[in-house]
Design a protein around this motif. Structure first.
Motif, mmCIF file in Angstrom:
data_model
loop_
_atom_site.group_PDB
_atom_site.id
_atom_site.type_symbol
_atom_site.label_atom_id
_atom_site.label_comp_id
_atom_site.label_asym_id
_atom_site.label_seq_id
_atom_site.Cartn_x
_atom_site.Cartn_y
_atom_site.Cartn_z
ATOM 1 N N SER A 76 15.350 -6.284 -7.634
ATOM 2 C CA SER A 76 14.491 -4.943 -7.581
ATOM 3 C C SER A 76 13.009 -5.610 -7.808
ATOM 4 C CB SER A 76 15.015 -3.874 -8.604
ATOM 5 O OG SER A 76 14.955 -4.512 -9.679
ATOM 6 N N LEU A 77 12.270 -4.653 -7.250
ATOM 7 C CA LEU A 77 10.701 -4.969 -7.381
ATOM 8 C C LEU A 77 9.901 -3.451 -7.847
ATOM 9 C CD1 LEU A 77 9.536 -7.162 -4.665
ATOM 10 C CD2 LEU A 77 9.727 -7.897 -6.788
ATOM 11 N N PRO A 78 8.780 -3.766 -8.521
ATOM 12 C CA PRO A 78 8.210 -2.337 -8.648
ATOM 13 C C PRO A 78 7.419 -1.844 -7.557
ATOM 14 C CG PRO A 78 7.062 -4.268 -9.724
ATOM 15 C CD PRO A 78 8.409 -4.903 -9.184
ATOM 16 N N PRO A 79 6.627 -0.793 -7.606
ATOM 17 C CA PRO A 79 6.169 -0.394 -6.280
ATOM 18 C C PRO A 79 4.744 -1.407 -5.836
ATOM 19 C CG PRO A 79 6.414 1.441 -7.533
ATOM 20 C CD PRO A 79 6.789 0.212 -8.379
ATOM 21 N N VAL A 80 4.473 -1.741 -4.771
ATOM 22 C CA VAL A 80 3.739 -2.957 -4.371
ATOM 23 C C VAL A 80 2.493 -2.117 -3.748
ATOM 24 C CG1 VAL A 80 3.181 -5.064 -3.093
ATOM 25 C CG2 VAL A 80 5.128 -4.904 -4.338
ATOM 26 N N GLU A 81 1.232 -2.551 -4.197
ATOM 27 C CA GLU A 81 0.168 -1.868 -3.663
ATOM 28 C C GLU A 81 -0.699 -3.021 -3.223
ATOM 29 O OE1 GLU A 81 -2.403 0.225 -6.556
ATOM 30 O OE2 GLU A 81 -0.614 1.729 -7.093
ATOM 31 N N ILE A 82 -1.135 -2.875 -1.613
ATOM 32 C CA ILE A 82 -1.757 -3.782 -0.970
ATOM 33 C C ILE A 82 -3.278 -3.281 -1.106
ATOM 34 C CG2 ILE A 82 -2.257 -4.914 1.175
ATOM 35 C CD1 ILE A 82 0.441 -5.308 -0.057
ATOM 36 N N ALA A 83 -4.167 -4.413 -1.747
ATOM 37 C CA ALA A 83 -5.550 -4.132 -1.757
ATOM 38 C C ALA A 83 -6.181 -4.249 -0.596
ATOM 39 C CB ALA A 83 -6.139 -5.100 -2.893
ATOM 40 N N SER A 84 -7.434 -3.733 -0.447
ATOM 41 C CA SER A 84 -8.386 -3.893 0.755
ATOM 42 C C SER A 84 -8.521 -5.377 1.225
ATOM 43 C CB SER A 84 -9.832 -3.430 0.444
ATOM 44 O OG SER A 84 -10.516 -3.479 1.794
ATOM 45 N N ASN A 85 -8.272 -5.764 2.359
ATOM 46 C CA ASN A 85 -8.515 -7.243 3.139
ATOM 47 C C ASN A 85 -7.189 -7.987 2.688
ATOM 48 O OD1 ASN A 85 -10.938 -6.582 4.072
ATOM 49 N ND2 ASN A 85 -12.066 -6.907 2.075
#
Length: 219
Positions: A120-129
């Motif tokens: 399992s993984l926590p929510p992943v946020e993709i930053a700009s670029n």
């Protein structure tokens, strides 16, 4: 043991041991024994004696709080910056409601035949670029194919209703049109131009009443 020393004021302490370790200090101190002998002790240093040191006087050139440890027998203080190598360790079990913070870990190298399983993984946020590459491996992917196709044609305006099972719709403007066919009020199709949409909603075709379009509805 912590002691608060005042600048240039002797502080009497009874040392019930044969060694003294100045564990913490902001400045060097001086220890004066009953015989009048004075010994300078820098931070982290150990003073050893054959007999019990007994009552001594501690001198400091400035106000400071020090931490001294003492005892009997042999003593070797730990050295800052020493490296500890752990060659083997028993399995680690995390009890219920406990957690491990992996915010800062060194790079891991896996040997041949080893693998890492992430359940399992926590929510992943993709930053700009930034971007994420996803590999699907070699597992075959089955694409759903349409089982029915309905063709129609006629003059404008023309309305194609919503169809929940639609997979694709193809729209072609008649070659003899005098103007553009407008798809959903905005997208123009020139004479003979074709467009394919993977869209299940309503499609409205407008234009000159003398112009026409052809539709292939696949579902």
């Amino acid at each position: 043991m912590n002691f608060e020393l005042k600048a240039n004021q002797p502080y009497p302490v009874t040392i019930s041991g044969t060694w003294v370790w100045l564990k913490f200090a902001t400045a060097e101190i001086v220890m004066e024994t009953n015989s009048g002998e004075r010994v300078s002790i820098p931070k982290g240093s150990v003073v050893k004696n054959d007999a019990l040191l007994g009552r001594v006087l501690l001198h400091s050139p400035q106000d400071q709080i020090i931490d001294i440890q003492f005892g009997k027998g042999d003593f070797q203080p730990p050295t800052d910056g020493q490296r500890v190598v752990i060659e083997s360790a028993p399995p680690l079990e995390i009890a219920q409601n406990q957690s491990v913070d992996l915010g800062n870990v060194p790079a891991l190298t896996l040997e041949s035949g080893q693998s890492v399983k992430i359940e399992s993984l926590p929510p992943v946020e993709i930053a700009s670029n930034q971007y994420m590459a996803v590999s699907l491996g070699t597992r075959p992917v089955t694409l759903k194919k349409a089982s029915r196709a309905r063709a129609r044609g006629g003059n404008l305006p023309m309305s194609i209703p919503y169809r929940s099972t639609r997979l694709k719709i193809t729209i072609k403007a008649d070659a003899n049109n005098t103007g553009d066919v407008i798809v959903n009020g905005a997208y123009p199709l020139s004479p003979k131009e074709t467009i394919e949409l993977e869209y299940s909603g309503v499609v409205e075709l407008t234009g000159a009443a003398t112009d026409s379009a052809y539709v292939m509805d696949c579902y």
